[in-house]
Design a protein around this motif. Sequence first.
Motif, mmCIF file in Angstrom:
data_model
loop_
_atom_site.group_PDB
_atom_site.id
_atom_site.type_symbol
_atom_site.label_atom_id
_atom_site.label_comp_id
_atom_site.label_asym_id
_atom_site.label_seq_id
_atom_site.Cartn_x
_atom_site.Cartn_y
_atom_site.Cartn_z
ATOM 1 N N CYS A 136 0.702 -1.184 0.172
ATOM 2 C CA CYS A 136 0.075 0.068 -0.094
ATOM 3 C C CYS A 136 0.793 1.085 -0.042
ATOM 4 N N ALA A 151 -0.267 3.985 1.285
ATOM 5 C CA ALA A 151 -0.527 4.868 2.572
ATOM 6 C C ALA A 151 0.732 5.242 3.264
ATOM 7 N N ARG A 205 -5.657 1.794 8.184
ATOM 8 C CA ARG A 205 -5.861 2.658 7.082
ATOM 9 C C ARG A 205 -5.198 2.108 5.701
ATOM 10 N N ALA A 206 -4.214 1.380 5.829
ATOM 11 C CA ALA A 206 -3.593 0.513 4.591
ATOM 12 C C ALA A 206 -4.631 -0.658 4.187
ATOM 13 N N ARG A 240 -7.846 -0.372 4.119
ATOM 14 C CA ARG A 240 -9.175 0.024 3.772
ATOM 15 C C ARG A 240 -9.254 -0.204 2.097
ATOM 16 N N THR A 296 -8.007 3.013 -0.083
ATOM 17 C CA THR A 296 -6.769 3.351 -0.111
ATOM 18 C C THR A 296 -5.979 2.703 -1.656
#
Length: 73
Positions: free
Chosen positions: A27, A29, A61-62, A64, A67
């Motif tokens: 990711c 992010a 967060r990564a 989701r 993302t």
Amino acid sequence: MAWGLGLSWVAFVVWLWRARVNAGRVCDAPQRLRVRWAVLGWVVPVVNLWWPQMVVGDVHRASRPSTAARGLI
């Protein structure tokens, strides 16, 4: 009972380490802390009050769907 608690803590920290490594690999992010803090954040005094939450938040967060993923095919 203490053995079970200790083993579950070790299992969770190993899982968090692996999840943090994977989040950084797949990711784009931004990650606020280095990978080593996924473990050290739990055992360093004072820091353990907020850095584990930051690591878990970065992994969340990564993971989701919204993302952007790194271009791995």
